[in-house]
Design a protein around this motif. Structure first.
Motif, PDB file in Angstrom:
ATOM      1  N   VAL A 101       0.839  -1.198   0.000  1.00 15.25           N
ATOM      2  CA  VAL A 101       0.000   0.000   0.000  1.00 15.25           C
ATOM      3  C   VAL A 101       0.875   1.249   0.000  1.00 15.25           C
ATOM      4  O   VAL A 101       0.653   2.187  -0.782  1.00 15.25           O
ATOM      5  CB  VAL A 101      -0.949   0.000   1.214  1.00 15.25           C
ATOM      6  CG1 VAL A 101      -1.650   1.343   1.344  1.00 15.25           C
ATOM      7  CG2 VAL A 101      -1.971  -1.115   1.088  1.00 15.25           C
ATOM      8  N   ASN A 102       1.877   1.276   0.871  1.00 20.29           N
ATOM      9  CA  ASN A 102       2.779   2.432   0.916  1.00 20.29           C
ATOM     10  C   ASN A 102       3.497   2.645  -0.418  1.00 20.29           C
ATOM     11  O   ASN A 102       3.685   3.782  -0.864  1.00 20.29           O
ATOM     12  CB  ASN A 102       3.813   2.245   2.028  1.00 20.29           C
ATOM     13  CG  ASN A 102       3.297   2.715   3.379  1.00 20.29           C
ATOM     14  OD1 ASN A 102       2.851   3.851   3.523  1.00 20.29           O
ATOM     15  ND2 ASN A 102       3.344   1.835   4.356  1.00 20.29           N
ATOM     16  N   GLY A 153      -8.712  -8.185   9.762  1.00 20.00           N
ATOM     17  CA  GLY A 153      -8.551  -6.773  10.101  1.00 20.00           C
ATOM     18  C   GLY A 153      -7.599  -6.002   9.213  1.00 20.00           C
ATOM     19  O   GLY A 153      -7.340  -4.814   9.472  1.00 20.00           O
ATOM     20  N   ILE A 154      -7.048  -6.625   8.167  1.00 25.25           N
ATOM     21  CA  ILE A 154      -6.112  -5.910   7.298  1.00 25.25           C
ATOM     22  C   ILE A 154      -6.808  -4.773   6.561  1.00 25.25           C
ATOM     23  O   ILE A 154      -6.220  -3.710   6.329  1.00 25.25           O
ATOM     24  CB  ILE A 154      -5.445  -6.887   6.302  1.00 25.25           C
ATOM     25  CG1 ILE A 154      -4.531  -7.845   7.065  1.00 25.25           C
ATOM     26  CG2 ILE A 154      -4.652  -6.132   5.238  1.00 25.25           C
ATOM     27  CD1 ILE A 154      -3.805  -8.853   6.192  1.00 25.25           C
ATOM     28  N   ALA A 155      -8.072  -4.969   6.186  1.00 24.18           N
ATOM     29  CA  ALA A 155      -8.812  -3.900   5.506  1.00 24.18           C
ATOM     30  C   ALA A 155      -8.865  -2.644   6.364  1.00 24.18           C
ATOM     31  O   ALA A 155      -8.646  -1.527   5.875  1.00 24.18           O
ATOM     32  CB  ALA A 155     -10.219  -4.369   5.159  1.00 24.18           C
ATOM     33  N   GLN A 156      -9.145  -2.823   7.667  1.00 24.92           N
ATOM     34  CA  GLN A 156      -9.195  -1.668   8.571  1.00 24.92           C
ATOM     35  C   GLN A 156      -7.834  -0.993   8.688  1.00 24.92           C
ATOM     36  O   GLN A 156      -7.740   0.239   8.746  1.00 24.92           O
ATOM     37  CB  GLN A 156      -9.699  -2.110   9.949  1.00 24.92           C
ATOM     38  CG  GLN A 156     -11.171  -2.469   9.993  1.00 24.92           C
ATOM     39  CD  GLN A 156     -11.446  -3.905   9.592  1.00 24.92           C
ATOM     40  OE1 GLN A 156     -10.580  -4.570   9.029  1.00 24.92           O
ATOM     41  NE2 GLN A 156     -12.644  -4.377   9.877  1.00 24.92           N
ATOM     42  N   LEU A 204      -4.453   3.724   7.375  1.00 23.68           N
ATOM     43  CA  LEU A 204      -3.262   4.261   6.724  1.00 23.68           C
ATOM     44  C   LEU A 204      -3.652   5.297   5.672  1.00 23.68           C
ATOM     45  O   LEU A 204      -3.033   6.377   5.584  1.00 23.68           O
ATOM     46  CB  LEU A 204      -2.463   3.127   6.088  1.00 23.68           C
ATOM     47  CG  LEU A 204      -1.182   3.509   5.328  1.00 23.68           C
ATOM     48  CD1 LEU A 204      -0.188   4.190   6.271  1.00 23.68           C
ATOM     49  CD2 LEU A 204      -0.556   2.273   4.701  1.00 23.68           C
ATOM     50  N   LEU A 205      -4.660   4.999   4.901  1.00 28.22           N
ATOM     51  CA  LEU A 205      -5.127   5.936   3.878  1.00 28.22           C
ATOM     52  C   LEU A 205      -5.646   7.221   4.506  1.00 28.22           C
ATOM     53  O   LEU A 205      -5.419   8.322   3.994  1.00 28.22           O
ATOM     54  CB  LEU A 205      -6.233   5.280   3.042  1.00 28.22           C
ATOM     55  CG  LEU A 205      -5.809   4.132   2.125  1.00 28.22           C
ATOM     56  CD1 LEU A 205      -7.035   3.454   1.532  1.00 28.22           C
ATOM     57  CD2 LEU A 205      -4.907   4.635   1.012  1.00 28.22           C
ATOM     58  N   PHE A 206      -6.334   7.099   5.614  1.00 27.66           N
ATOM     59  CA  PHE A 206      -6.881   8.278   6.299  1.00 27.66           C
ATOM     60  C   PHE A 206      -5.749   9.215   6.724  1.00 27.66           C
ATOM     61  O   PHE A 206      -5.829  10.431   6.522  1.00 27.66           O
ATOM     62  CB  PHE A 206      -7.699   7.837   7.505  1.00 27.66           C
ATOM     63  CG  PHE A 206      -8.252   8.980   8.312  1.00 27.66           C
ATOM     64  CD1 PHE A 206      -9.385   9.665   7.890  1.00 27.66           C
ATOM     65  CD2 PHE A 206      -7.630   9.375   9.492  1.00 27.66           C
ATOM     66  CE1 PHE A 206      -9.887  10.724   8.637  1.00 27.66           C
ATOM     67  CE2 PHE A 206      -8.128  10.432  10.235  1.00 27.66           C
ATOM     68  CZ  PHE A 206      -9.259  11.112   9.803  1.00 27.66           C
TER      69      PHE A 206
END
Length: 301
Positions: free
Chosen positions: A179-180, A201-204, A209-211
């Motif tokens: 993602v990074n 919980g990876i989606a959360q 991180l996006l937030f």
């Protein structure tokens, strides 16, 4: 005892000629009972639905008959049915298109599916109307998906976008590193239905991180919107079961196995906080319906 009851039921159904379908699952008993009840209301009264746990199905797969219908709930149930020495036909539900395409070649019996999420072109069409940042859209996916990157790239070009693809391992550290990496050149993750990638919980974690980076995700379901995705186009359980019932009836009455596809009725939900934060103006409910054929929170004809 459960195994004995299952075998007895199969023998009785063979003797009496009952039309039966087996719901292969690994979910909570209350959830599968509710799912089975909702589906049974959409089927002829002589059609019997029997919920069967994946472990029990594996032990008794040899008892399945050629005219039996196996309804697999989720990706892992579909995989198990396809890898088993079974008969009948399998109809998958609560599974992504790319998950289905990855597993389908392993199927020794005919298969169909009702996909979760929404067609890529419909998601891109709506995104074109509300998102004007032309940086590449990041697509992160696991080995459990069959992704045609060239076909997706051609679709993106039709709407003025470009996809940046990255295949990743599914452990938490690998996913967050991916993602990074992709977000160095993109403001947005264009997600696919990927059960293995987003479990535990990876989606959360991704959405948090996006937030913090002030970047966003287009989610594959309403649950992602509630957790922090910008918007999602999806079908609810009622629409999925209606499409599934149509396939069951068509197979039972005419011997025709309808192609795997998305439900006709699709919904869209926006995250009100992120819409405001990123200056996005969502289309009106009537425009969403008339232009894109989408149900909104206020309109679904």
């Amino acid at each position: 005892m459960k195994r004995i009851l299952f075998i007895v039921f199969l023998l009785l159904s063979s003797i009496n000629g009952w039309a039966a379908a087996y719901v292969i699952h690994d979910i909570e008993e209350s959830s599968v009972r509710s799912l089975t009840f909702q589906l049974s209301k959409l089927l002829p009264p002589d059609m019997t639905l029997l919920p069967v746990r994946r472990s029990l199905f594996e032990q008794n797969a040899a008892y399945i008959k050629d005219d039996d219908i196996l309804i697999s709930v989720g990706m892992e149930s579909f995989r198990q049915v396809c890898e088993s020495d079974s008969k009948g036909v399998v109809m998958a539900v609560f599974i992504g298109k790319e998950e289905y395409l990855k597993i389908r070649p392993q199927c020794s019996i005919p298969s169909s599916a009702v996909f979760s999420g929404a067609p890529i072109e419909k998601r891109l069409a709506l995104l074109e109307a509300i998102w004007f940042d032309k940086k590449p859209l990041a697509v992160i996916y696991s080995q459990h998906l069959q992704v045609d990157e060239q076909a997706m790239s051609r679709q993106a070009e039709q709407y003025g976008f470009e996809f940046q693809f990255l295949k990743t391992e599914t452990d938490r550290l690998s996913v967050l590193k991916s993602v990074n990496f992709v977000l160095d050149e993109s403001m947005m993750i264009f997600s696919l239905v990927d059960t293995e990638l987003y479990r535990d919980g990876i989606a959360q974690d991704i959405l948090k991180l996006l937030f913090h980076k002030q970047q966003v995700m287009i989610g594959p379901s309403f649950a992602f919107v509630r957790a922090g995705a910008l918007f999602a186009i999806y079908s609810n359980t009622e629409a999925k079961l209606q499409a599934l019932a149509e396939r069951i009836v068509m197979w039972q009455t005419k011997g025709v196995l309808l192609e795997a596809q998305y439900p006709e009725t699709l919904r869209v939900s926006f995250n009100p906080y992120l819409i405001k934060a990123h200056g996005v103006v969502p289309p009106s409910a009537s425009f969403l319906h008339d232009r894109y054929g989408l149900c909104s929170e206020t309109r679904c004809d």
